[in-house]
Design an enzyme around this catalytic site. Structure first.
Site, PDB file in Angstrom:
ATOM      1  N   LYS A  35     -17.533  -7.226  26.742  1.00 17.81           N
ATOM      2  CA  LYS A  35     -18.301  -8.235  26.010  1.00 17.81           C
ATOM      3  C   LYS A  35     -17.357  -9.060  25.129  1.00 17.81           C
ATOM      4  CE  LYS A  35     -19.372  -4.781  22.480  1.00 17.81           C
ATOM      5  NZ  LYS A  35     -20.386  -3.851  21.981  1.00 17.81           N
ATOM      6  N   TYR A 262      -1.439 -22.354  -1.573  1.00 14.27           N
ATOM      7  CA  TYR A 262      -2.649 -22.727  -2.299  1.00 14.27           C
ATOM      8  C   TYR A 262      -3.007 -21.687  -3.355  1.00 14.27           C
ATOM      9  CZ  TYR A 262      -3.690 -26.253   1.282  1.00 14.27           C
ATOM     10  OH  TYR A 262      -3.645 -27.327   2.110  1.00 14.27           O
TER      11      TYR A 262
END
Ligand SMILES: *Cc1c(COP(=O)(O)O)cnc(C)c1O
Length: 373
Positions: A35, A262
């Site tokens: 899956k 950042y």
């Protein structure tokens, strides 16, 4: 030259991990769970390495069609069954086995017109409380299916919530296993119980407490441990099926007190060199990796273990080059898996440093990352 990040899929490792699963459960048939695009590895790319399985288990009809397109004639199981009536036509056409977990799915089957009767895996909710018939409703569901001309064979399935550990001092499967056995005892049909953790922890060897006609290994096939950190992938004898590698595209020299990235979350405690790596959260790497802490997230530079520093941004991340003084632009950085020289960085360790699990990291590999075999 394209951006240097690249994922490599190791077909031999897939084969090895499948063999490892068979060692734990020599008598069981194997549904290779593919899956989520084979846990991020790519369904078509893992097919060669996993075609020694007895069947493939997945969720989406288009993935099932892809497998048939690759030439797979063997069993395919839809783990969540059908979502609407129309899906049953494709089940008939593509010869798909499907899970039945609720009455609405039985209603759909009862009005489905088909010349090919279907193979069903009837799902018991033995305690996970996600999909499946409650114990009190299970036998009625079985009886309903058993008289439908659309049904050829009913197998019995359940899914463990805690196979990766213990619960209140008992094995994590004990309670659900007892429910399953009580409800299904005298019902005919094959059984499918075990996910990766149940296979490795409860099947094979002298600790075996579980038998299962069909087992459903997922993450173990891709070489991650289902019960990290109690056991590493190496403890279980698994090999990583995916390596994510990139390169250093710039370096910076920091003075004491300089910050990185950042939010300036990392501040150099001493003069140091850092490498800027072409990998960011838009590639599927975790932004949540704790680059601010002492340890950061582990990475390999030229096969040498070091750590991330500062925040991961969309396209770039920064790593401490102190343990690798020779490292420079162009050097290989392994984000997880295996360096090209063979040094290992388990995906489970990277994930744990970011507060998640190997499953999530491998599934999150972004489409923009080129994949090679
Ligand atoms: C995903 C899934 C599996 C495989 O789980 P792993 O922990 O990856 O082995 C097995 N059974 C069902 C029903 C699943 O949804």
């Amino acid at each position: 030259m394209p951006r240097p990040i690249q994922a490599t899929i190791h077909t031999e490792a897939l084969r090895h991990n499948l063999m490892r699963v068979r060692q734990s459960a020599p008598d069981a048939r194997v549904w290779a769970v593919v899956k989520a695009n084979a846990y991020g590895h790519g369904l078509a790319r893992v097919f060669e390495g996993l075609r020694g399985a007895d069947g493939f288990a997945l969720l989406n009809l288009d993935e099932a069609a892809t497998l048939r397109g690759l030439g797979w004639r063997g069993p395919i199981l839809l783990l969540e069954g059908v979502f609407e009536q129309r899906d049953l036509e494709l089940c008939s056409r593509l010869d798909l086995w499907h899970t039945v977990h609720c009455n609405a799915q039985i209603d759909m089957l009862a009005t489905h017109k088909t010349h090919v009767p279907h193979r069903i895996f009837l799902k018991l909710n033995s305690g996970m409380n996600r999909l499946g018939f409650a114990p009190a409703q299970f036998r009625a569901a079985w009886a309903r299916l058993n008289v439908l001309p659309q049904v050829e064979e009913i197998s019995l399935l359940t899914h463990f919530s805690d196979a990766d550990g213990d619960v209140n001092g008992a094995s994590g499967i004990a309670q659900q296993l007892a429910v399953f056995e009580r409800i299904t005892q005298d019902l005919p049909g094959e059984r499918s119980l075990s996910n990766s953790a149940a296979i490795l922890r409860h099947m094979g060897g002298n600790k075996a407490s579980l038998s299962s006609d069909w087992i459903r290994p997922g993450v173990v096939l891709y070489g991650a441990s289902p019960d990290h950190p109690e056991h590493s992938a190496a403890d279980w004898g698994l090999q990583p099926a995916m390596s994510l590698r990139s390169r250093i595209v710039a370096t910076q020299v920091l003075a004491v007190g300089d910050t990185v990235g950042y939010g300036s979350t990392f501040r150099a405690p001493a003069p140091m060199r850092i490498g800027v790596v072409a990998c960011g959260y838009a590639d599927g790497y975790m932004r949540s990796s704790p680059g601010t802490t002492e340890r950061g997230t582990p990475v390999l530079v030229n096969g040498v273990r070091t750590r991330s520093v500062g925040r991961v941004s969309m396209d770039l991340m920064t790593v401490d080059l102190s343990p690798v003084p020779d490292a420079d632009i162009g050097c290989e950085v392994t984000l997880w898996g295996q360096s090209s020289q063979g040094a290992l960085l388990p995906i489970d360790e990277v994930a744990a440093a970011g507060g998640t699990i190997g499953y999530e990291l491998m599934c999150a590999l972004a489409r923009r990352v080129p994949v090679v075999e």
